[in-house]
Design an enzyme around this catalytic site. Sequence first.
Site, PDB file in Angstrom:
ATOM      1  N   TYR A 138       0.817  -1.209   0.000  1.00 33.82           N
ATOM      2  CA  TYR A 138       0.000   0.000   0.000  1.00 33.82           C
ATOM      3  C   TYR A 138       0.854   1.263   0.000  1.00 33.82           C
ATOM      4  O   TYR A 138       0.404   2.316  -0.444  1.00 33.82           O
ATOM      5  CB  TYR A 138      -0.933   0.020   1.207  1.00 33.82           C
ATOM      6  CG  TYR A 138      -2.031  -1.028   1.188  1.00 33.82           C
ATOM      7  CD1 TYR A 138      -2.202  -1.877   0.110  1.00 33.82           C
ATOM      8  CD2 TYR A 138      -2.895  -1.169   2.258  1.00 33.82           C
ATOM      9  CE1 TYR A 138      -3.190  -2.836   0.088  1.00 33.82           C
ATOM     10  CE2 TYR A 138      -3.910  -2.128   2.262  1.00 33.82           C
ATOM     11  CZ  TYR A 138      -4.037  -2.952   1.168  1.00 33.82           C
ATOM     12  OH  TYR A 138      -5.025  -3.896   1.158  1.00 33.82           O
ATOM     13  N   ASP A 244      -5.662  -6.892   5.596  1.00 34.38           N
ATOM     14  CA  ASP A 244      -6.856  -6.219   5.087  1.00 34.38           C
ATOM     15  C   ASP A 244      -7.882  -7.250   4.637  1.00 34.38           C
ATOM     16  O   ASP A 244      -9.067  -7.191   4.982  1.00 34.38           O
ATOM     17  CB  ASP A 244      -6.442  -5.308   3.924  1.00 34.38           C
ATOM     18  CG  ASP A 244      -7.541  -4.354   3.488  1.00 34.38           C
ATOM     19  OD1 ASP A 244      -8.642  -4.378   4.085  1.00 34.38           O
ATOM     20  OD2 ASP A 244      -7.301  -3.577   2.550  1.00 34.38           O
TER      21      ASP A 244
END
Length: 356
Positions: A138, A244
Amino acid sequence: MKIALLAGDGIGPEIVAQAERVLHHFKQEGLKIELESGLLGGCAVDAAGEPFPESTRRLAIEADAILLGAVGGTQYDNLPREKRPEQGLLAIRKELNLFANLRPVVLYPQLANASTLKPEIVTGLDILIVRELTGDIYFGRPRGIEYRDGEKVGFNTMIYSESEIRRIAHVAFQAASRRNGRLCSVDKMNVLECTQLWRDVVTETAQLYPNVKLSHMLVDNAAMQLVRNPKQFDVVVTGNMFGDILSDEASMLTGSIGMLPSASLDDKNKGLYEPIHGSAPDIAGKGIANPLATILSAAMMLRYSFNEEEVAARIEHAVQKTLEEGYRTADIYEDGTKKIGTTEMGDRVLTNLQLQ
């Protein structure tokens, strides 16, 4: 205790309003709380042109803890990537160095039938997922979309340093020490060198925690085991992307993503607290969203950032009492229970707090 309230987008303002009522209840009881609201996400883009404006940055730095609703909405999908609401969430995590995301996955007994899995598979479920939050694919660079050999190519970089892995490993081992003494580290070391380093560092760190039994699991197997035999897990630690995905999968074991809170902490337990669900724009403004995950996030805030264990436990007890009484929002409703809306659910939790 200065708390920043960032309601955000979609159902965010509706659910944060109910948690704010709970905090005001304790303020009236004498708890020294100062609340200040700010903008993050799409609402900030609309008002200030940025998903994480300077005024919110200052507020976040000054606050002792932050309670967030949710960010995002389909109306922002065509904005440049740097202007999208989710960039505000990534930016505040990075600004405050909120590297440790704690996601408890607890099944309330009253909701065993709401899970899509058989009750005997999920009854008694109590897992803590520890997700590293400021590294991985990310945030890794280089990243982007560019032309190569006459066509577009998208690329991102999965990257972790030894110190980043060790830092989150300590959080996970300490959590396991306070629970049942079992830690499962999830990686993809058979394919990804980045996660080979992850496994090596976690294994090395385990020598400092002889009271914790460490195991390792590849992420694809972990995804399968979460629905096959979830109660085998106690604490799970993993990287940003895997965490996630796995934590959202685990949330459905409990019957609804609307039930689960989370904490994102720095190394001094300053934190950002939020429900793990999204902004749910399809039900925004209808008064039917489940506020319990946000109320439980406020309980986590009082426990982790302010050491108010008794107050946190009172909130959790009030939520459980409300469920015992049969009150349900639409996402957890089943025959024989009482369907109510967002504000009514807040009313019931407040009533049960007042009766304590």
